[in-house]
Write an enzyme that holds these catalytic residues in place. Structure first.
Site, PDB file in Angstrom:
ATOM      1  N   TYR A 186       4.105  22.973  44.365  1.00 34.87           N
ATOM      2  CA  TYR A 186       4.692  22.207  42.803  1.00 34.87           C
ATOM      3  C   TYR A 186       5.339  20.553  42.603  1.00 34.87           C
ATOM      4  O   TYR A 186       5.573  20.296  41.556  1.00 34.87           O
ATOM      5  CB  TYR A 186       4.790  23.433  41.961  1.00 34.87           C
ATOM      6  CG  TYR A 186       3.415  23.824  41.095  1.00 34.87           C
ATOM      7  CD1 TYR A 186       2.092  24.148  40.484  1.00 34.87           C
ATOM      8  CD2 TYR A 186       3.234  25.050  42.350  1.00 34.87           C
ATOM      9  CE1 TYR A 186       2.139  24.773  40.257  1.00 34.87           C
ATOM     10  CE2 TYR A 186       2.168  26.188  41.587  1.00 34.87           C
ATOM     11  CZ  TYR A 186       1.441  26.050  40.534  1.00 34.87           C
ATOM     12  OH  TYR A 186       0.328  26.639  40.773  1.00 34.87           O
ATOM     13  N   HIS A 210       8.950  23.798  35.708  1.00 33.65           N
ATOM     14  CA  HIS A 210       9.927  22.911  35.358  1.00 33.65           C
ATOM     15  C   HIS A 210       8.303  22.117  35.200  1.00 33.65           C
ATOM     16  O   HIS A 210       8.352  21.771  33.825  1.00 33.65           O
ATOM     17  CB  HIS A 210      10.503  21.794  36.207  1.00 33.65           C
ATOM     18  CG  HIS A 210      10.488  20.643  35.832  1.00 33.65           C
ATOM     19  ND1 HIS A 210       9.534  19.276  36.039  1.00 33.65           N
ATOM     20  CD2 HIS A 210      10.542  19.322  34.781  1.00 33.65           C
ATOM     21  CE1 HIS A 210       9.419  18.491  35.392  1.00 33.65           C
ATOM     22  NE2 HIS A 210      10.544  18.511  34.675  1.00 33.65           N
ATOM     23  N   GLY A 239       6.833  16.925  42.769  1.00 37.40           N
ATOM     24  CA  GLY A 239       6.166  15.618  43.368  1.00 37.40           C
ATOM     25  C   GLY A 239       4.457  15.764  42.164  1.00 37.40           C
ATOM     26  O   GLY A 239       4.617  16.288  41.364  1.00 37.40           O
TER      27      GLY A 239
END
Length: 60
Positions: free
Chosen positions: A27, A47, A29
């Site tokens: 996850y 995020h 990038g």
């Protein structure tokens, strides 16, 4: 948002967030799929979910 997140990592972890985490786990990038690999990858997942809710998308 990715550049801002990289800046946050740079300030807190004292690492270049873009260079160090752009291809980290599932996850961190661009994109994301599968199960987060560890606590750092989970942070990127959370995020992404938070950002998705703010922008009207709901990643699972």
């Amino acid at each position: 948002h990715l550049l801002q997140f990289g800046d946050l990592i740079n300030k807190i972890a004292r690492r270049n967030g873009i260079l160090y985490y752009s291809f980290y786990g599932c996850y961190c990038g661009l994109g994301g799929r599968g199960r987060p690999q560890d606590a750092t990858d989970r942070c990127c997942f959370v995020h992404d979910c938070c950002y998705g809710k703010v922008t009207g998308c709901d990643p699972k």
